[in-house]
Design a protein around this motif. Structure first.
Motif, PDB file in Angstrom:
ATOM      1  N   LYS A  76       8.834  -6.706   0.881  1.00 28.07           N
ATOM      2  CA  LYS A  76       9.603  -5.575   1.395  1.00 28.07           C
ATOM      3  C   LYS A  76      10.467  -6.024   2.582  1.00 28.07           C
ATOM      4  O   LYS A  76      11.621  -5.618   2.701  1.00 28.07           O
ATOM      5  CB  LYS A  76       8.645  -4.453   1.806  1.00 28.07           C
ATOM      6  CG  LYS A  76       9.336  -3.184   2.233  1.00 28.07           C
ATOM      7  CD  LYS A  76       8.290  -2.123   2.512  1.00 28.07           C
ATOM      8  CE  LYS A  76       8.892  -0.861   3.041  1.00 28.07           C
ATOM      9  NZ  LYS A  76       7.867   0.148   3.349  1.00 28.07           N
ATOM     10  N   ALA A  77       9.937  -6.889   3.436  1.00 25.03           N
ATOM     11  CA  ALA A  77      10.686  -7.379   4.599  1.00 25.03           C
ATOM     12  C   ALA A  77      11.920  -8.169   4.165  1.00 25.03           C
ATOM     13  O   ALA A  77      12.998  -8.031   4.766  1.00 25.03           O
ATOM     14  CB  ALA A  77       9.788  -8.237   5.477  1.00 25.03           C
TER      15      ALA A  77
ATOM     16  N   VAL B  17      14.479  -5.660   2.904  1.00 26.95           N
ATOM     17  CA  VAL B  17      15.120  -5.003   4.043  1.00 26.95           C
ATOM     18  C   VAL B  17      16.176  -5.917   4.649  1.00 26.95           C
ATOM     19  O   VAL B  17      17.303  -5.487   4.949  1.00 26.95           O
ATOM     20  CB  VAL B  17      14.071  -4.577   5.101  1.00 26.95           C
ATOM     21  CG1 VAL B  17      14.737  -4.201   6.412  1.00 26.95           C
ATOM     22  CG2 VAL B  17      13.233  -3.423   4.577  1.00 26.95           C
TER      23      VAL B  17
ATOM     24  N   LYS C 211      18.288  -4.120  10.891  1.00 26.75           N
ATOM     25  CA  LYS C 211      17.088  -4.133  10.056  1.00 26.75           C
ATOM     26  C   LYS C 211      16.364  -2.800  10.121  1.00 26.75           C
ATOM     27  O   LYS C 211      15.766  -2.369   9.139  1.00 26.75           O
ATOM     28  CB  LYS C 211      16.164  -5.280  10.453  1.00 26.75           C
ATOM     29  CG  LYS C 211      16.683  -6.617   9.971  1.00 26.75           C
ATOM     30  CD  LYS C 211      15.657  -7.695  10.098  1.00 26.75           C
ATOM     31  CE  LYS C 211      16.233  -8.992   9.528  1.00 26.75           C
ATOM     32  NZ  LYS C 211      15.267 -10.065   9.543  1.00 26.75           N
ATOM     33  N   ALA C 212      16.435  -2.114  11.246  1.00 26.54           N
ATOM     34  CA  ALA C 212      15.793  -0.799  11.376  1.00 26.54           C
ATOM     35  C   ALA C 212      16.466   0.215  10.452  1.00 26.54           C
ATOM     36  O   ALA C 212      15.782   1.007   9.791  1.00 26.54           O
ATOM     37  CB  ALA C 212      15.843  -0.318  12.820  1.00 26.54           C
TER      38      ALA C 212
ATOM     39  N   SER D 174      15.607  -0.710   6.880  1.00 28.76           N
ATOM     40  CA  SER D 174      14.214  -0.374   6.606  1.00 28.76           C
ATOM     41  C   SER D 174      14.071   1.113   6.312  1.00 28.76           C
ATOM     42  O   SER D 174      13.330   1.507   5.405  1.00 28.76           O
ATOM     43  CB  SER D 174      13.346  -0.755   7.800  1.00 28.76           C
ATOM     44  OG  SER D 174      12.014  -0.408   7.570  1.00 28.76           O
ATOM     45  N   GLU D 175      14.785   1.927   7.045  1.00 29.32           N
ATOM     46  CA  GLU D 175      14.750   3.376   6.805  1.00 29.32           C
ATOM     47  C   GLU D 175      15.285   3.714   5.419  1.00 29.32           C
ATOM     48  O   GLU D 175      14.722   4.554   4.713  1.00 29.32           O
ATOM     49  CB  GLU D 175      15.556   4.102   7.877  1.00 29.32           C
ATOM     50  CG  GLU D 175      15.398   5.590   7.866  1.00 29.32           C
ATOM     51  CD  GLU D 175      16.107   6.258   9.031  1.00 29.32           C
ATOM     52  OE1 GLU D 175      16.539   7.413   8.844  1.00 29.32           O
ATOM     53  OE2 GLU D 175      16.231   5.649  10.098  1.00 29.32           O
TER      54      GLU D 175
ATOM     55  N   ASN E 243      12.715   2.505   2.772  1.00 31.37           N
ATOM     56  CA  ASN E 243      11.572   3.421   2.789  1.00 31.37           C
ATOM     57  C   ASN E 243      11.915   4.758   2.140  1.00 31.37           C
ATOM     58  O   ASN E 243      11.085   5.341   1.440  1.00 31.37           O
ATOM     59  CB  ASN E 243      11.063   3.637   4.208  1.00 31.37           C
ATOM     60  CG  ASN E 243      10.331   2.433   4.747  1.00 31.37           C
ATOM     61  OD1 ASN E 243       9.805   1.625   3.990  1.00 31.37           O
ATOM     62  ND2 ASN E 243      10.312   2.293   6.058  1.00 31.37           N
TER      63      ASN E 243
END
Length: 92
Positions: free
Chosen positions: A3-4, A7, A18-19, A22-23, A26
Motif C-alpha cells: 500500500k505504501a 501511495v 504522500k498524505a 494516501s487519503e 484509502n
C-alpha cells in the motif's frame, strides 16, 4: 506491491503529497469495501470484478494434532480479472 508503494506511485504520478495520495488510496479501498458489504460486488471495467461468495462449512484437520475440526461457514471475497488485465499479465 505494498500500500505504501502504491501511495508513493499515486503521489509521484499526480504531483501530490504522500498524505494526499494516501487519503485518495484509502478512499478508493474504503469504497470497494463498502460496495462489497452493501451490494455484494463491484465491477471495475477493464480491471475485473470483486464479489462476495459464500463458503460452506467443511471438515478440516488441525495440522499440529491431526484431530478433525469443523471449519465454520463464512463469506469470502473473490476477484475475477477482466480481459484487458489478463492480456497485460500474459504479455510479459
Amino acid at each position: 506491491m505494498s500500500k505504501a508503494v502504491l501511495v508513493g506511485l499515486v503521489a509521484e504520478k499526480h504531483g501530490l503529497t504522500k498524505a494526499e495520495a494516501s487519503e485518495i488510496v484509502n478512499t478508493v479501498l474504503s469504497g470497494i469495501q463498502s460496495a462489497l458489504v452493501s451490494q455484494g460486488s463491484i465491477s471495475l471495467v477493464g480491471f475485473g470484478v470483486f464479489s462476495v461468495v459464500d463458503r460452506a462449512a467443511r471438515n478440516g484437520r488441525n495440522p499440529n494434532t491431526g484431530e478433525p475440526v469443523t471449519v465454520a461457514a463464512r463469506k469470502a471475497v473473490r476477484f475475477t480479472p477482466g480481459e484487458p488485465l489478463k492480456r497485460a499479465v500474459n504479455a510479459q
